[in-house]
Structure formats: structure tokens, C-alpha cells
Design an enzyme around this catalytic site. Structure first.
Site, short mmCIF file in Angstrom:
data_model
loop_
_atom_site.label_atom_id
_atom_site.label_comp_id
_atom_site.label_asym_id
_atom_site.label_seq_id
_atom_site.Cartn_x
_atom_site.Cartn_y
_atom_site.Cartn_z
N CYS A 127 0.86 -1.18 0.00
CA CYS A 127 0.00 0.00 0.00
C CYS A 127 0.90 1.23 0.00
O CYS A 127 2.08 1.14 0.27
CB CYS A 127 -0.87 0.00 1.24
SG CYS A 127 -1.81 -1.51 1.42
N ARG A 148 1.51 1.61 -5.92
CA ARG A 148 1.72 0.65 -4.84
C ARG A 148 0.44 -0.12 -4.49
O ARG A 148 0.46 -1.03 -3.67
CB ARG A 148 2.23 1.37 -3.60
CG ARG A 148 3.53 2.09 -3.79
CD ARG A 148 3.97 2.76 -2.52
NE ARG A 148 4.30 1.78 -1.52
CZ ARG A 148 5.50 1.29 -1.30
NH1 ARG A 148 6.52 1.71 -2.02
NH2 ARG A 148 5.71 0.40 -0.36
N TRP A 172 -3.74 -1.93 -1.47
CA TRP A 172 -3.70 -3.19 -2.21
C TRP A 172 -4.15 -4.23 -1.19
O TRP A 172 -3.42 -4.55 -0.25
CB TRP A 172 -2.28 -3.47 -2.68
CG TRP A 172 -2.15 -4.64 -3.61
CD1 TRP A 172 -2.32 -4.64 -4.96
CD2 TRP A 172 -1.80 -5.98 -3.25
NE1 TRP A 172 -2.10 -5.90 -5.46
CE2 TRP A 172 -1.78 -6.75 -4.44
CE3 TRP A 172 -1.50 -6.62 -2.05
CZ2 TRP A 172 -1.47 -8.10 -4.46
CZ3 TRP A 172 -1.19 -7.98 -2.07
CH2 TRP A 172 -1.18 -8.70 -3.26
N ASN A 182 0.90 0.39 6.17
CA ASN A 182 1.37 -0.45 5.07
C ASN A 182 2.11 -1.63 5.69
O ASN A 182 3.03 -1.44 6.47
CB ASN A 182 2.31 0.34 4.17
CG ASN A 182 2.97 -0.55 3.13
OD1 ASN A 182 2.38 -1.53 2.67
ND2 ASN A 182 4.20 -0.23 2.77
N GLY A 183 1.67 -2.84 5.36
CA GLY A 183 2.31 -4.03 5.92
C GLY A 183 1.25 -5.00 6.37
O GLY A 183 0.10 -4.93 5.93
N GLU A 234 10.68 -12.92 -20.00
CA GLU A 234 10.36 -11.53 -19.63
C GLU A 234 9.33 -10.94 -20.61
O GLU A 234 8.40 -10.24 -20.20
CB GLU A 234 11.65 -10.71 -19.59
CG GLU A 234 11.47 -9.23 -19.30
CD GLU A 234 10.83 -8.92 -17.94
OE1 GLU A 234 10.68 -9.84 -17.11
OE2 GLU A 234 10.46 -7.76 -17.74
N LYS A 257 5.66 -9.53 -19.50
CA LYS A 257 5.17 -8.17 -19.81
C LYS A 257 3.83 -8.27 -20.52
O LYS A 257 2.91 -7.54 -20.22
CB LYS A 257 6.16 -7.41 -20.71
CG LYS A 257 7.42 -6.89 -20.09
CD LYS A 257 7.25 -5.75 -19.12
CE LYS A 257 7.15 -6.26 -17.72
NZ LYS A 257 8.37 -6.44 -16.99
N GLU A 302 0.98 -9.50 -18.19
CA GLU A 302 0.75 -8.57 -17.10
C GLU A 302 -0.08 -7.35 -17.51
O GLU A 302 -0.96 -6.92 -16.76
CB GLU A 302 2.14 -8.10 -16.62
CG GLU A 302 2.17 -7.18 -15.45
CD GLU A 302 3.59 -6.83 -15.04
OE1 GLU A 302 4.54 -7.04 -15.82
OE2 GLU A 302 3.76 -6.34 -13.92
N HIS A 331 7.99 -30.66 -26.35
CA HIS A 331 7.77 -31.66 -25.29
C HIS A 331 6.45 -31.41 -24.57
O HIS A 331 6.38 -31.44 -23.35
CB HIS A 331 8.95 -31.62 -24.30
CG HIS A 331 10.25 -31.99 -24.94
ND1 HIS A 331 10.56 -33.28 -25.32
CD2 HIS A 331 11.31 -31.23 -25.32
CE1 HIS A 331 11.76 -33.29 -25.88
NE2 HIS A 331 12.24 -32.05 -25.90
N LYS A 385 3.05 -2.53 -7.41
CA LYS A 385 4.45 -2.49 -7.83
C LYS A 385 5.40 -3.19 -6.88
O LYS A 385 6.32 -3.87 -7.29
CB LYS A 385 4.91 -1.05 -8.03
CG LYS A 385 6.30 -0.99 -8.60
CD LYS A 385 6.46 0.12 -9.56
CE LYS A 385 7.76 0.01 -10.32
NZ LYS A 385 7.71 -0.96 -11.42
C1 F6R Z 1 6.88 -7.37 -13.61
C2 F6R Z 1 7.29 -6.91 -12.30
C3 F6R Z 1 7.39 -7.90 -11.19
C4 F6R Z 1 8.59 -7.59 -10.30
C5 F6R Z 1 8.59 -8.49 -9.06
C6 F6R Z 1 9.82 -8.27 -8.20
O1 F6R Z 1 6.80 -6.31 -14.53
O2 F6R Z 1 7.50 -5.75 -12.09
O3 F6R Z 1 7.45 -9.20 -11.67
O4 F6R Z 1 9.77 -7.78 -11.04
O5 F6R Z 1 7.45 -8.24 -8.30
O6 F6R Z 1 9.91 -6.94 -7.80
P1 F6R Z 1 11.24 -6.34 -7.22
O7 F6R Z 1 12.22 -6.25 -8.32
O8 F6R Z 1 10.85 -4.99 -6.70
O9 F6R Z 1 11.69 -7.26 -6.14
#
Ligand code: F6R
Length: 581
Positions: free
Chosen positions: A2, A27, A71, A97-98, A454, A458, A461, A477, A576
Site C-alpha cells: 500500500c 503501490r 492493495w 502499510n504491511g 520476460e 510483460k 501482465e 515436449h 508495484k
Molecule cells: C513485472 C514486475 C514484477 C517484479 C517483481 C519483483 O513487470 O515488475 O514481476 O519484477 O514483483 O519486484 P522487485 O524487483 O521490486 O523485487
């Protein structure tokens, strides 16, 4: 998870808190709320996003305020579960937050003592506990100091109360920064809501409790007054604005040449300790995109130095720790990912030396690890990682050079130019091929397998299209059963040892009727003839092609998501920084 922000000073708090919450929405964004203290304590909170829904919050009066964007963890997103939470009398407000892990037991005890709960959240116990202590001690700081040791879990807390000309804040395992202004002070999860007002900041440590008024900040730890260094934050306000781009994600993709340029030049073997430069073995722990960066590192380092690199999902590492020794590297752009922090703690408990790679000054991971390399990506607001990912690769590629004792190649030093060039690529046909399908496969080999993972992450997501990355040889496979004219396959096929076998894999895919979109080197004479859509990238070194092909896949995901009308910067269900396990 959050976002929280607090203000005390000479201005009306509500407009400032509302603007701050908009910047913190990355967040979490399922509900929001604001409380202020003027003549009385006033509260406004709602389910949903803050944008377009701020009228009633802006009416709150007072020069002290706290706000929260959520969140959800405990309790569905609704008005009642939105923060701030109030005590029974409605005169104390808390944002958090937590996670309070022992909240069930505390709630049972508080209910038995006559407290009325209005939400299903873990947070609400905190404000009722403060209510009890404030009732007897009549001192808000002393009340918070008594309550905090009863809480098990992680928290960044902001507390205000009617008739109190101060804000009390507390931190344990959740980020909390205090911004020092001129006749005004701030507290927040990170600097983004504060940058507009001050660049001076103090990062609280675990166990810190601070009392903040308009002109003074006093920090205590275990009852004793302590000081924390005043840091100057060199992020600019422009960094957290969209700057004419339709989305933060696109802006951040366009900032990648600079992020890579700044970061690769900032990593220097002179500043790295011996245990980083001369490791016998390396374990990398990370999540999501950061895990993919770790996979690219594994391929590059093992190839150049023959030092074994073990890569572990941080979320698995705590419960199934492998036998570990040597150097453990935690990669986390936010520096707050709970799983990565826990994995590093575990590594320390096994007497391993630890290195953190992060984008955030003062983040939890930088306090935890023995040493930290900071990327120079600047703030990343969009939930999907782009420029922080490229900056992670800048650190890791330079680390490969530092460990192998090689100079950074000219190609890599000029990779920002290749990244800049690729930003102009026309992806119209590829976007059209991806929009409207239900599944997309991505294939590659070696480091390009990590690029495939990756790219798929993307895509799923932000576009919500199901996308999977595979090591190219694995597709036959099992996943071959899913291939059809409706399942595009994106193949990363650049020059090198695996070029020939990739061509064979592409032909196998084509033979099953799936359309192939290939990313390959410009001037390739074979690939364009056998695939449906060919996307040329500059013909440079393999490492630079890792970077440029990544950017292509980021742009492909971005434009596909835009074509589908998705909320690119705030994809559903995500946040995030993931500060819960
Ligand atoms: C994808 C993304 C997430 C983060 C993951 C780890 O676009 O952003 O998969 O890479 O949550 O986050 P960090 O790097 O902050 O530990």
C-alpha cells in the site's frame, strides 16, 4: 504494497495528501482514504481509485493529514476496509502499510474489552490498541511506543489524533521516509509524493518511532532518541511526471537508454568488496522480472567465467533452502519485496556474504545486505518493470566484466545508442497479430530464453493475454499440442551458436500451423523468408541484442495492451512492490 503519505505544516493537508496518493497509486489502487486534523478529526475513504473521485476528500479541513492507497490483503476492497481506520471515539486515525500477523488474537482481546470493529482489516487493531493507551497515558507518542511492541509483522504506521499538533510514525520491515521541509514535514512510503516539496529525507530504520510536527522531527528507537542521516534525493519532480507520454510505461521505456547509460557507468570494481569480485560460487534470489534478470546473469557469467551460478525463486528459498555457500545476490528493483528480503536473511543465517542490487536508496534490502549496488534508473511509476529491468541488466553485465576482470566492451558502453534506435521500430503488424488472440508463446535459447520469459511476463501482465515463455527446445515436449493458427509464436533468433537450431525450431512451429513473429538481426538473409513477421534489431554483440530484443518485446506488450484498451500503468490485481509473502 500500500502507499501512505502524511503531512504537517502551514498548508491545507487534504489537497497535498490527495496529490501524493495519486503518485503512490502504483503501490496499490483498490481503495483510498484521507484523514485530517483541524478543529476536529475528519475522514473520507472510498472503494476504487482516487482519480476522478476526490471531491469529498478535498473538502477535509486541517493542516495535518494522512492518506492511504490500498492493495487489499485482509478484507475485500470496500469503503469500510479502506484506510484510515478510526478508534471507537473517532478521534484517532491510523494508516498502515504491511501486515499485522497477530491481529486475530489482538482483535479477540479488544472485542472482549468492548471495542467495536468496523472493518475486516488487520490494521484496525492498531488504532484500538492506541485508543486504550492514549486513554490512560494522555500522550500519543507514549501510546504508540507502548502499542508497537505488541505488534508482530511488518508495518509503516502514521497516526494522528484530534487536538494533537503532531503526527506519530513507526516502522518495522515496511519502508518509511520522512521528508524535511521548511516549516512543514512529510512522511511517506517513498519519496514520490514528497519530491515536489523537498529533496531532504531521512529513512527510518526498523523499530524507529518518530514524533513529527511542523518544525521538528524526533526519532526514538527502543525508547532512546536516535538520529538518522539526512539524505539529499537527486530524483527530480520531472521524473515522476508523465512528461507528455500517454502512460508512465511508455515514458519509462523511452528513458531506458539513459537508465542503461547512467547505470553501466556507475558500477565500478574499485568500489566492490573482494567477496563480490572473487566469488567461488554465486546464488541469485529474486522474483518476477528480477528473476529473469538473474537468469540472464547466470548465462553470461557462467559462459565468461565458468563460476557456477544458482538461481532461486526468492519465494521458494525460505521454505526449501538449497545447500548454499559463497555469495548470495538479491535482485529487487523496489528493495522491498518480502520474499527477496526473507531469502537474504536466510542466506545471512547460513553465513553467506550478501549483495543487493536495487534502485531505491534507503530501501530495506540495502540495510540488510552486506553491500549494495544501486541502479541509476530513477523512479519507476508504472507497475510493469521496464527501465529498472534494463538498469538491473546494466549492473549485472558490468558485474560479469568486473568478476571476469575484463574491461567493459565498447559495444556495451554504447548499448544505449542501440536501445535508442530500437525505440523507433514499427510494430504495427506484430501488434495486429497479437491483438485478439488468447495465447502467445515466446521462445529463445540461452539468455534469449530469459528474454522470452520476460517478454511473456510483460505481455500477460498488461494485456491480460495468456503468454508463456519457453526454452525453444522445450516447446515440442508438450506445448506443441496447443499450437494452431490462433497461437502466435514469438521467436528470438539472433546470430550465434544456436541460430541454426532456432531456425529448425521455427520451421517445426510453422509446420504445426502457428504464425511466427521473429526478432532477428537486420540483414538476416534466411529468417525473413520463413516467418510471418520479421522484426529486425541492430546487428551488434549478443549482450546488446539481449537488450534491444527486450525493448522490442516491452513495446510489443505495451502497444498490444493499448490496442486492447487496458489500464497499462495499473494492471488489474497487481501492485508495484510486493511486501507480503
Ligand atoms: C513485472 C514486475 C514484477 C517484479 C517483481 C519483483 O513487470 O515488475 O514481476 O519484477 O514483483 O519486484 P522487485 O524487483 O521490486 O523485487
Amino acid at each position: 504494497m500500500c502507499g501512505i503519505v502524511g503531512y504537517i505544516g502551514r498548508r491545507e493537508a487534504a489537497p497535498l495528501i490527495v496529490e501524493g496518493l495519486k503518485k503512490l497509486e502504483y503501490r496499490g489502487y483498490d481503495s483510498f482514504g484521507v484523514a485530517t486534523v483541524g478543529k476536529t478529526l475528519e475522514l473520507d475513504k472510498h472503494r476504487g481509485r482516487i482519480s476522478g473521485n476526490t471531491k469529498s476528500a478535498l473538502r477535509l479541513k486541517g493542516k495535518i493529514g494522512i492518506g492511504h492507497t490500498r492493495w487489499a490483503t485482509h478484507g475485500i476492497p470496500n469503503d469500510a476496509n479502506a484506510h484510515p481506520h478510526l478508534d471507537c471515539s473517532g478521534t484517532i486515525a491510523v494508516v498502515h502499510n504491511g501486515i499485522i500477523e497477530n491481529y486475530s488474537e489482538l482483535k479477540r482481546q479488544l472485542t472482549a474489552r468492548g471495542h467495536t470493529f468496523r472493518s475486516e482489516t488487520d490494521t484496525e487493531v492498531v488504532v484500538h490498541l492506541i485508543e486504550e493507551e492514549y486513554g490512560t497515558k494522555k500522550d500519543l507518542l507514549a501510546a504508540v511506543q507502548t502499542v508497537v511492541p505488541k505488534l508482530v509483522g511488518s508495518y509503516a504506521l502514521l497516526v494522528i489524533a484530534a487536538k494533537e499538533e503532531r503526527m506519530i510514525v513507526a516502522r518495522n520491515a515496511s519502508p518509511l521516509v520522512i521528508g524535511i521541509g521548511d516549516g512543514e514535514n512529510f512522511a511517506a512510503s517513498d519519496m514520490t509524493p514528497i519530491l515536489e516539496y523537498t529533496e531532504r529525507a531521512m529513512f527510518l530504520e526498523d523499530g524507529d518511532i518518530a514524533t513529527i510536527n511542523a518544525s521538528e522531527v524526533k526519532i526514538f528507537n527502543k525508547g532512546k532518541q536516535v538520529s538518522r542521516p539526512l539524505e539529499l534525493i537527486d530524483w527530480s519532480l520531472e521524473d515522476v511526471k508523465k512528461g507528455g507520454f500517454t502512460h508512465y510505461m511508455l515514458k519509462e521505456i523511452y528513458e531506458q537508454p539513459q537508465a542503461f547509460y547512467n547505470t553501466i557507468r556507475s558500477v565500478n570494481s574499485d568500489t566492490l568488496p573482494g567477496f563480490v569480485l572473487n566469488p567461488t560460487s554465486i546464488t541469485v534470489v529474486a522474483c518476477g522480472s528480477s528473476f529473469h534478470a538473474g537468469l540472464i546473469f547466470k548465462y553470461l557469467l557462467e559462459e565468461s567465467c565458468r563460476i557456477p551460478v544458482r538461481l532461486e525463486f526468492a519465494s521458494e528459498f525460505k521454505y526449501y533452502p538449497p545447500p548454499i555457500e559463497g555469495l548470495v545476490i538479491g535482485i529487487t528493483q523496489s528493495g522491498e519485496t518480502a520474499d527477496t528480503l526473507t531469502a537474504l536473511k536466510q542466506a545471512k543465517a547460513h553465513n553467506c556474504r550478501t549483495l543487493a542490487i536495487t534502485n531505491i536508496l534507503g530501501s530495506s534490502v540495502s540495510r540488510l545486505a552486506d553491500t549494495t549496488i544501486f541502479m541509476r534508473a530513477g523512479p519507476e511509476i508504472s507497475v510493469a518493470a521496464t527501465k529498472s529491468f534494463i538498469a538491473q541488466l546494466a549492473v549485472l553485465m558490468q558485474l560479469v566484466n568486473n568478476i571476469s576482470g575484463r574491461m567493459c566492451s565498447d559495444m556495451l558502453l554504447h548499448a544505449h545508442q542501440a536501445i535508442e534506435e530500437i525505440l523507433l521500430i514499427d510494430l504495427t503488424d506484430a501488434v495486429a497479430a497479437c491483438t485478439g488472440v488468447k495465447d502467445i508463446f515466446y521462445i529463445g535459447r540461452g539468455p534469449f530464453y530469459a528474454v522470452a520469459l520476460e517478454g511473456a511476463l510483460k505481455m500477460k501482465e498488461i494485456s491480460y493475454i495468456h503468454a508463456e515463455g519457453y526454452a525453444a527446445g522445450e516447446l515440442k515436449h508438450g506445448p506443441f499440442a496447443l499450437l494452431s493458427p490462433e497461437t502466435p509464436v514469438i521467436a528470438l533468433c539472433t546470430p550465434g551458436e544456436t541460430y541454426g537450431v532456432m531456425i529448425s525450431n521455427i520451421k517445426e512451429v510453422k509446420a504445426r500451423g502457428a504464425p511466427v513473429i521473429a526478432v532477428g538481426s537486420e540483414g538476416d538473409s534466411e529468417l525473413p523468408d520463413i516467418v510471418d513477421i520479421f522484426i529486425p534489431i541492430p546487428h551488434t554483440s549478443p549482450s546488446v541484442q539481449v537488450l534491444t530484443s527486450l525493448v522490442v518485446l516491452q513495446l510489443l506488450a505495451y502497444y498490444t495492451a493499448v490496442a486492447l484498451g487496458r489500464d497499462v500503468d495499473k494492471p488489474r490485481n497487481l501492485a508495484k512492490s510486493v511486501t507480503v509473502e
